[in-house]
Design an enzyme around this catalytic site. Sequence first.
Site, PDB file in Angstrom:
ATOM      1  N   ASP A   3       0.869  -0.774   0.014  1.00  0.00           N
ATOM      2  CA  ASP A   3      -0.154  -0.151   0.233  1.00  0.00           C
ATOM      3  C   ASP A   3       1.149   1.385  -0.292  1.00  0.00           C
ATOM      4  O   ASP A   3       2.236   1.367   0.738  1.00  0.00           O
ATOM      5  CB  ASP A   3      -0.856   0.023   1.150  1.00  0.00           C
ATOM      6  CG  ASP A   3      -2.232   0.987   1.281  1.00  0.00           C
ATOM      7  OD1 ASP A   3      -2.620   1.345   0.288  1.00  0.00           O
ATOM      8  OD2 ASP A   3      -2.323   2.039   2.318  1.00  0.00           O
ATOM      9  N   ASN A  54      -1.053  13.195  -6.205  1.00  0.00           N
ATOM     10  CA  ASN A  54      -2.327  13.844  -7.029  1.00  0.00           C
ATOM     11  C   ASN A  54      -1.863  15.004  -7.242  1.00  0.00           C
ATOM     12  O   ASN A  54      -2.708  15.846  -8.032  1.00  0.00           O
ATOM     13  CB  ASN A  54      -2.945  13.026  -6.985  1.00  0.00           C
ATOM     14  CG  ASN A  54      -3.482  10.962  -7.685  1.00  0.00           C
ATOM     15  OD1 ASN A  54      -2.485  11.169  -8.558  1.00  0.00           O
ATOM     16  ND2 ASN A  54      -3.758  10.551  -7.103  1.00  0.00           N
ATOM     17  N   ASP A 105      -0.329   8.798 -12.308  1.00  0.00           N
ATOM     18  CA  ASP A 105      -0.377   7.508 -12.812  1.00  0.00           C
ATOM     19  C   ASP A 105       1.091   6.870 -13.528  1.00  0.00           C
ATOM     20  O   ASP A 105       1.321   5.707 -13.076  1.00  0.00           O
ATOM     21  CB  ASP A 105      -1.179   7.804 -13.815  1.00  0.00           C
ATOM     22  CG  ASP A 105      -2.317   8.090 -14.161  1.00  0.00           C
ATOM     23  OD1 ASP A 105      -2.825   7.398 -13.073  1.00  0.00           O
ATOM     24  OD2 ASP A 105      -3.568   8.330 -14.881  1.00  0.00           O
ATOM     25  N   ASP A 116      -3.474   3.293  -5.287  1.00  0.00           N
ATOM     26  CA  ASP A 116      -2.203   2.476  -4.430  1.00  0.00           C
ATOM     27  C   ASP A 116      -1.562   0.787  -4.278  1.00  0.00           C
ATOM     28  O   ASP A 116      -0.553   0.870  -3.557  1.00  0.00           O
ATOM     29  CB  ASP A 116      -1.257   3.763  -4.079  1.00  0.00           C
ATOM     30  CG  ASP A 116      -2.305   4.163  -2.618  1.00  0.00           C
ATOM     31  OD1 ASP A 116      -3.114   3.281  -2.724  1.00  0.00           O
ATOM     32  OD2 ASP A 116      -1.751   4.442  -2.299  1.00  0.00           O
TER      33      ASP A 116
END
Length: 404
Positions: A284, A292, A301, A327
């Site tokens: 994780d 972001n 991305d 993620d």
Amino acid sequence: MKFNKLKNDKSSIRNKLRKISTINSAVILLLCWLLLSSTSLLFIKNYEKRNLELIGATLSTTLTAATVFADSYDAHTKIARLGNEGMYDSAQLVTREHLVLVHWHASKEQTGWYSRLLREWIYHKPLRVNIIHSDVIVGTLTLEGTVNGAVSFIRYSFIILTSGMLSVLIISLMLSEFLHRGIIATLRNITSSIHYVIHSGDFSLRIPGSPTSEFQLFSDDLNSLLMEMQSLKASLIRDNRSLAAKALEDPLTGLANRSAFSAHLTRLLDQQYAEKRFALLFLDGDHFKSINDNWGHAAGDEVIKTIGSRLLSLASEQDLVARLGGDEFAMLVSSRSSEAQLQLLMKNIHEAIMQKIFIADGKQINISVTLGYAWSQHGDTVASILERADTNMYKNKRTSKAQR
């Protein structure tokens, strides 16, 4: 236009009947007319029913993926494409949970009494085809056949036969036995060829030519239809294979997606009594949302793709790397059987992920991930091993936060 040309063609039925009209009587001509009409009606009934069955069988194959994933848009697109080409009048796709995915009707339907009677004669009831996936019925496809082609075929057949009979009766009361046998032989050749195609599914067969112009035109039309069906079948097979592959692949990273991961985990658990144990790793991302927010989704991305490629580079051929979403990543590790080997792999993953990632304009991003793992145990279920790995990962995440 084509039929006007055929009237002036020396090889047409009309002109041949005129040439031999003095040989046979009006009674034989009438019997011939009845025989040809009956043969044509039985032929078109058999052809239309078999054609609908072929379409149903082919369409059920390409709708498997859409039915399994309840993708009504994809199913409607495939059904409407064939329906708009006049392959059937209506279609309905229902899953085994009785969910109606598609209910399609043709925009224009034959509503006259003649068409209704013809439909009832050819199709006693709608065609129902089971959608089967992994030997399990996942849905039902119901098709109602179209009679547009049958109406045109019967109309032109009766016009040609009736015109020929009246013309020959006016010119002569005699009909040639030779011509009678030639027509029957041609029809038998056509029907036997179509019968073979229907039962074998071999659309590469072509109906041979005929010296009679009308039957040559009919053979050419049937051969064109066979070519289209052959191309459609090949296209449906390619589309089905492509959809099956895409359904198990994450579109961003190219790794296995959650469905492929779950299926592979299930297979490993089913085989674990005969195989050595395996490990499940959960990964994780830490503070991925800030990437972001600060750099944009394009950078996010790029980070996800880089993590995926680095994980894939550390995995062995027998291991599976999957992206579960966002993620979150997972690895099913079958190539390591000891705790020391697994700890070394996790160390290598940490070091690889912590290397800087270069995005647009030469900017660098530092990332890290939290790992959790669980070894497989006899009697494990998918839920139990997932819960152990997930618990271990969040335990490590809390430890990492406390150390900061």
